[in-house]
Design a protein around this motif. Structure first.
Motif, short mmCIF file in Angstrom:
data_model
loop_
_atom_site.label_atom_id
_atom_site.label_comp_id
_atom_site.label_asym_id
_atom_site.label_seq_id
_atom_site.Cartn_x
_atom_site.Cartn_y
_atom_site.Cartn_z
N ASP A 287 -77.60 -120.35 -81.36
CA ASP A 287 -77.34 -118.98 -80.91
C ASP A 287 -77.95 -117.95 -81.86
O ASP A 287 -78.34 -118.27 -82.99
CB ASP A 287 -75.83 -118.77 -80.79
N ALA A 288 -77.98 -116.71 -81.39
CA ALA A 288 -78.64 -115.64 -82.14
C ALA A 288 -77.97 -115.38 -83.48
O ALA A 288 -78.62 -114.92 -84.42
CB ALA A 288 -78.66 -114.36 -81.30
N ASP A 289 -76.66 -115.69 -83.58
CA ASP A 289 -75.96 -115.46 -84.84
C ASP A 289 -76.06 -116.64 -85.80
O ASP A 289 -75.43 -116.65 -86.85
CB ASP A 289 -74.49 -115.12 -84.58
N GLY A 290 -76.83 -117.65 -85.42
CA GLY A 290 -77.01 -118.81 -86.27
C GLY A 290 -76.07 -119.97 -85.99
O GLY A 290 -76.21 -121.04 -86.58
N ASP A 292 -74.58 -123.08 -84.02
CA ASP A 292 -75.05 -124.12 -83.12
C ASP A 292 -73.89 -124.58 -82.24
O ASP A 292 -72.75 -124.68 -82.69
CB ASP A 292 -75.59 -125.31 -83.90
N TYR A 293 -74.21 -124.88 -80.97
CA TYR A 293 -73.21 -125.36 -80.03
C TYR A 293 -73.75 -126.59 -79.31
O TYR A 293 -74.95 -126.72 -79.08
CB TYR A 293 -72.88 -124.30 -78.97
N VAL A 294 -72.83 -127.47 -78.92
CA VAL A 294 -73.15 -128.58 -78.03
C VAL A 294 -72.37 -128.38 -76.74
O VAL A 294 -71.18 -128.04 -76.75
CB VAL A 294 -72.82 -129.95 -78.67
N VAL A 295 -73.05 -128.54 -75.62
CA VAL A 295 -72.42 -128.48 -74.31
C VAL A 295 -72.52 -129.87 -73.68
O VAL A 295 -73.52 -130.57 -73.86
CB VAL A 295 -73.10 -127.40 -73.42
N TYR A 296 -71.48 -130.26 -72.97
CA TYR A 296 -71.48 -131.60 -72.37
C TYR A 296 -70.46 -131.63 -71.25
O TYR A 296 -69.74 -130.64 -71.01
CB TYR A 296 -71.16 -132.67 -73.42
N HIS A 297 -70.43 -132.71 -70.51
CA HIS A 297 -69.37 -132.87 -69.51
C HIS A 297 -68.43 -134.00 -69.93
O HIS A 297 -68.81 -134.90 -70.67
CB HIS A 297 -69.93 -133.12 -68.10
N ALA A 298 -67.21 -133.93 -69.43
CA ALA A 298 -66.24 -135.02 -69.60
C ALA A 298 -65.32 -135.00 -68.38
O ALA A 298 -65.25 -134.01 -67.65
CB ALA A 298 -65.44 -134.84 -70.88
N TYR A 299 -64.61 -136.11 -68.18
CA TYR A 299 -63.81 -136.29 -66.97
C TYR A 299 -62.34 -136.08 -67.31
O TYR A 299 -61.78 -136.77 -68.15
CB TYR A 299 -64.06 -137.68 -66.39
N ASP A 300 -61.72 -135.10 -66.63
CA ASP A 300 -60.38 -134.64 -66.96
C ASP A 300 -59.32 -135.53 -66.31
O ASP A 300 -59.14 -135.53 -65.09
CB ASP A 300 -60.23 -133.20 -66.50
N LYS A 301 -58.61 -136.26 -67.14
CA LYS A 301 -57.57 -137.17 -66.66
C LYS A 301 -56.42 -136.42 -66.00
O LYS A 301 -55.71 -136.97 -65.16
CB LYS A 301 -57.06 -138.02 -67.83
#
Length: 326
Positions: A287-290, A292-301
């Motif tokens: 991101d612009a502010d420095g 870092d992010y990870v985006v992912y999917h998961a299955y909601d029990k």
């Protein structure tokens, strides 16, 4: 991370626990920011090719109209039976956003990668509109790889690459022409950078590569085992790093991704929770502010195994390895 509490007591609320809005369904997400808006694009459903969600703050998410409602004619001809676009990848270079995606049918390696470009992601902005750049590359039944799950990366020398792959002989890396975003020499064989090993008559589950550059290393993330089975999904994500974008990629203990090993990065929630199963197919944002992010999917029990949007800050340990705060 948000701190909530009074006096000496406080509770740490992770970003994932603050997400609200249209989080479901989300499969194979990628995350990018343009101006003050965050965008998540993901695998579509029949008639709604490539899902789109937006947020002003990474917390509150609103579903938007799908990016496309019709597959390109070339895709229908190249991969008969395909019904939607899968596993998008988004990046900005050359003054345009480049959206790679896959078309395939489940369990087949007759697959293709396509490309759309646009000067902006904002449908209300002047000049908005996705140009179909056509097919990037294709795999056939006679090939030993599967052309899905693309990820575009530019190395430190300015060379362009496309990582991709699912099952078969694993993850491949293709050199691209920076002018077209397509293979520089279609006759050149790709580099093999990750692979699971299995008996000849058994699957070898590895897919969803993503490469990021940090601290003098290239980090390759890949998802192992099985997605798309709801709460029974066994997906998890590993990481390895290399000084050379072509590999070899190794985990903290020296184990090699080309041998189906590496260091675990995302796994199912802790034993005492066990809510979000099969976390995988990660994408990353610096991101612009420095941050870092990870985006992912998961299955909601707790929601019948629904594929759900998940986002976590990515921290870098003193040893130089990434840790997801999820």
């Amino acid at each position: 991370m948000l701190l909530v509490g009074t006096g000496s007591a406080s509770t740490q609320i992770k970003l994932n626990d603050r997400l609200t809005g249209d989080l479901v369904p989300t499969h194979d997400p990628v995350l990018i920011r343009e101006g003050g808006t965050y965008y998540v694009f993901g695998t579509g459903t029949a008639g709604q090719d490539l899902s789109s969600k937006t947020s002003p703050n990474l917390v509150n998410w609103t579903a938007q109209a799908p990016l496309f409602t019709k597959l390109p004619d070339w895709a229908l001809a190249a991969v008969p039976g395909t019904k939607e676009m899968w596993a998008p990848d988004i990046s900005f270079w050359g003054g345009r956003y480049h959206l790679y995606y896959a078309v395939s049918t489940f369990g087949s390696n007759r697959s293709a990668i396509g490309l759309f470009t646009s000067p902006t992601l904002d449908p209300k902005a002047p000049g908005y509109g996705w140009k179909d750049e056509g097919m990037v590359l294709m795999s056939k039944e006679s090939d030993d790889f599967n052309a899905i799950d693309p990820n575009h990366v530019i190395d430190r020398q300015g060379k362009h690459w496309l990582a991709l792959g699912s099952f078969w002989t694993g993850i491949k890396l293709f050199a691209l022409d920076p002018k077209t975003g397509k293979p520089r020499d279609p006759a050149t064989k790709p580099f093999s950078i990750a692979r699971r090993h299995a008996p000849a008559d058994a699957p070898a589950p590895v897919e969803a590569p993503f490469i990021i550059d940090h601290g003098g290393y290239y980090f390759l993330f890949a998802s192992y085992d099985y997605c798309c089975k709801g709460v029974n999904s066994t997906y998890y994500t590993v990481v390895g790093r290399s000084r050379d974008i072509r590999g070899p990629y190794v985990g903290k203990d020296g184990s090699k991704l080309i041998d189906g090993e590496g260091t675990i990065f995302l796994r199912a929630d802790l034993q005492e929770k066990e809510r979000f199963r099969g976390p995988g197919h990660p994408g990353f944002l610096h991101d612009a502010d420095g941050t870092d992010y990870v985006v992912y999917h998961a299955y909601d029990k707790q929601n019948h195994g629904a594929p759900t949007l998940r986002i976590a800050p990515l921290n870098w340990g003193a040893d130089g390895w990434p840790v997801a705060d999820y």
